[in-house]
Design a protein around this motif. Structure first.
Motif, PDB file in Angstrom:
ATOM      1  N   MET A 175       0.530  -0.629  -0.066  1.00 20.57           N
ATOM      2  CA  MET A 175      -0.174   0.407  -0.038  1.00 20.57           C
ATOM      3  C   MET A 175       0.430   1.631  -0.306  1.00 20.57           C
ATOM      4  N   PRO A 176       0.510   2.238  -0.845  1.00 24.85           N
ATOM      5  CA  PRO A 176       1.512   3.355  -0.961  1.00 24.85           C
ATOM      6  C   PRO A 176       0.484   4.384   0.812  1.00 24.85           C
ATOM      7  N   PRO A 177       1.825   5.700   0.642  1.00 22.62           N
ATOM      8  CA  PRO A 177       1.348   6.678   1.520  1.00 22.62           C
ATOM      9  C   PRO A 177      -0.129   6.912   0.580  1.00 22.62           C
ATOM     10  N   LEU A 178      -1.466   7.867   1.775  1.00 26.58           N
ATOM     11  CA  LEU A 178      -2.451   8.115   1.399  1.00 26.58           C
ATOM     12  C   LEU A 178      -2.100   9.966   1.442  1.00 26.58           C
ATOM     13  N   LEU A 205     -13.933   6.457  -4.316  1.00 29.30           N
ATOM     14  CA  LEU A 205     -13.739   5.542  -4.933  1.00 29.30           C
ATOM     15  C   LEU A 205     -13.273   4.567  -5.351  1.00 29.30           C
ATOM     16  N   LYS A 206     -12.975   4.795  -6.895  1.00 24.08           N
ATOM     17  CA  LYS A 206     -12.331   4.545  -7.540  1.00 24.08           C
ATOM     18  C   LYS A 206     -11.011   5.003  -7.478  1.00 24.08           C
ATOM     19  N   SER A 207     -10.727   5.561  -6.974  1.00 25.40           N
ATOM     20  CA  SER A 207      -9.185   6.234  -6.829  1.00 25.40           C
ATOM     21  C   SER A 207      -8.202   5.716  -5.464  1.00 25.40           C
ATOM     22  N   LEU A 208      -9.173   4.818  -4.717  1.00 22.59           N
ATOM     23  CA  LEU A 208      -8.251   4.297  -3.225  1.00 22.59           C
ATOM     24  C   LEU A 208      -7.679   3.766  -4.017  1.00 22.59           C
ATOM     25  N   PRO A 209      -6.153   4.057  -3.207  1.00 25.67           N
ATOM     26  CA  PRO A 209      -5.212   2.989  -3.327  1.00 25.67           C
ATOM     27  C   PRO A 209      -4.889   1.283  -3.471  1.00 25.67           C
ATOM     28  N   LYS A 210      -4.104   0.730  -2.849  1.00 26.43           N
ATOM     29  CA  LYS A 210      -3.988  -0.579  -2.783  1.00 26.43           C
ATOM     30  C   LYS A 210      -4.095  -1.191  -1.604  1.00 26.43           C
ATOM     31  N   GLY A 211      -4.943  -1.866  -1.312  1.00 25.77           N
ATOM     32  CA  GLY A 211      -4.614  -1.851  -0.061  1.00 25.77           C
ATOM     33  C   GLY A 211      -5.939  -1.351   1.310  1.00 25.77           C
ATOM     34  N   ALA A 212      -6.394   0.107   0.908  1.00 25.95           N
ATOM     35  CA  ALA A 212      -6.274   0.879   1.205  1.00 25.95           C
ATOM     36  C   ALA A 212      -8.894   0.673   2.316  1.00 25.95           C
ATOM     37  N   ARG A 239     -16.018  -5.591  -2.258  1.00 26.20           N
ATOM     38  CA  ARG A 239     -16.865  -7.567  -2.205  1.00 26.20           C
ATOM     39  C   ARG A 239     -17.950  -7.770  -1.784  1.00 26.20           C
ATOM     40  N   ASP A 240     -18.725  -7.902  -2.866  1.00 25.92           N
ATOM     41  CA  ASP A 240     -20.169  -8.447  -3.225  1.00 25.92           C
ATOM     42  C   ASP A 240     -20.987  -6.831  -2.576  1.00 25.92           C
ATOM     43  N   GLY A 241     -20.488  -6.513  -3.222  1.00 24.12           N
ATOM     44  CA  GLY A 241     -21.498  -4.408  -3.174  1.00 24.12           C
ATOM     45  C   GLY A 241     -21.198  -4.566  -2.155  1.00 24.12           C
ATOM     46  N   SER A 242     -19.845  -4.669  -1.153  1.00 20.65           N
ATOM     47  CA  SER A 242     -20.080  -3.398  -0.482  1.00 20.65           C
ATOM     48  C   SER A 242     -18.000  -3.076  -0.406  1.00 20.65           C
ATOM     49  N   ILE A 243     -18.100  -2.157   0.684  1.00 23.47           N
ATOM     50  CA  ILE A 243     -16.225  -2.353   0.719  1.00 23.47           C
ATOM     51  C   ILE A 243     -15.966  -1.443   2.579  1.00 23.47           C
ATOM     52  N   THR A 244     -14.884  -2.579   2.895  1.00 23.15           N
ATOM     53  CA  THR A 244     -14.532  -2.465   4.462  1.00 23.15           C
ATOM     54  C   THR A 244     -13.112  -2.029   3.913  1.00 23.15           C
ATOM     55  N   ARG A 245     -13.527  -0.423   5.091  1.00 23.52           N
ATOM     56  CA  ARG A 245     -11.781   0.390   5.338  1.00 23.52           C
ATOM     57  C   ARG A 245     -11.233  -0.582   5.508  1.00 23.52           C
ATOM     58  N   ARG A 246      -9.467  -0.410   5.869  1.00 24.73           N
ATOM     59  CA  ARG A 246      -8.630  -0.957   5.651  1.00 24.73           C
ATOM     60  C   ARG A 246      -7.567  -0.695   6.196  1.00 24.73           C
ATOM     61  N   ALA A 247      -7.605   0.729   6.374  1.00 27.08           N
ATOM     62  CA  ALA A 247      -6.599   1.837   6.468  1.00 27.08           C
ATOM     63  C   ALA A 247      -6.625   2.200   7.678  1.00 27.08           C
ATOM     64  N   ALA A 248      -5.418   2.510   8.212  1.00 15.52           N
ATOM     65  CA  ALA A 248      -5.814   3.213   9.549  1.00 15.52           C
ATOM     66  C   ALA A 248      -4.617   4.193  10.138  1.00 15.52           C
ATOM     67  N   HIS A 249      -4.340   5.031  11.249  1.00 13.21           N
ATOM     68  CA  HIS A 249      -2.739   5.919  10.981  1.00 13.21           C
ATOM     69  C   HIS A 249      -1.857   4.852  11.024  1.00 13.21           C
TER      70      HIS A 249
END
Length: 225
Positions: free
Chosen positions: A77-80, A111-118, A122-132
């Motif tokens: 994941m690149p920097p945000l 949403l289309k611009s979210l970097p890899k890993g952020a 899946r299945d019409g939902s989005i789950t945030r993974r990125a934290a401080h």
């Protein structure tokens, strides 16, 4: 705690129990003497690094979020860096799926611009993974003049605890103490190998989470070893 040395642009910072800090000022010929700082100013496990933020250089005492650091490395994941991306991520609960259809049209574009890993879609939902990725315990702003150093330190007010490190005798000490105490900025003076905590810093209290605050952490994180 063992000695930890970080080198950036020819400057060196060491930390140890009752850690030692060597700070080089913005001008190469203007050296702030080494300071033996009280170990209770920052956590013993904190590390030090020189960073640039808000148009100035500061020595930050920081601690990685090791879980987030390892996750980002594993995901590549690149920097945000984009405020609109951070704004979207802040609107999503961490680790909980949210229906993509509940997002606004603008949020779906971002949403289309979210970097890899952020986040995970899946299945019409989005789950945030990125934290401080990091916690900043203190920003130390060096200077030969307490006036200019405090002016720079105030730029960090919304984001972390601040302390100015003044090289040499403190001019107009009463004025310096009054201003530092009023603004909650720590005041540390260094003469030779002797350091004095003239005014202890006021602990930072995060009143709300903001895009600017998260971006500050990302900008600092990009500069860390």
């Amino acid at each position: 705690m063992g000695v930890q040395t970080h080198r950036k642009r020819g400057r060196q910072f060491d930390t140890r129990a009752g850690w030692f800090m060597s700070v080089v000022a913005r001008e190469p010929m203007d050296v702030v003497a080494g300071a033996l700082a009280p170990c209770d100013l920052v956590p013993r496990e904190a590390k030090l690094a020189l960073v640039e933020a808000f148009g100035t250089e500061a020595v930050v005492a920081y601690r990685y979020d090791e879980r987030e650091r390892e996750r980002r490395a594993a995901d590549g994941m690149p920097p945000l860096t984009r405020p609109d991306v951070l704004n979207l991520l802040m609107a999503l609960p961490l680790g909980e799926p949210v229906s993509a259809s509940s997002l606004s049209e603008r949020e779906r574009r971002v949403l289309k611009s979210l970097p890899k890993g952020a986040a995970v879609r899946r299945d019409g939902s989005i789950t945030r993974r990125a934290a401080h990725p990091v916690h900043i315990d203190m920003a130390f702003v060096p200077g030969r003049s307490w006036e200019s150093a405090m002016e720079k330190a105030e730029r960090f007010t919304p984001f972390c605890t601040r302390t100015v490190v003044v090289d040499g005798a403190l001019r107009r000490r009463d004025d310096a103490v009054m201003r530092a105490d009023y603004y909650g900025i720590g005041l540390l003076t260094v003469q030779g190998d002797t350091a004095e905590v003239v005014v202890p810093p006021r602990p930072f209290v995060r009143r709300r989470h903001t895009v600017a605050g998260w971006k500050f952490l990302e900008d600092v994180h990009r500069q860390l070893p």
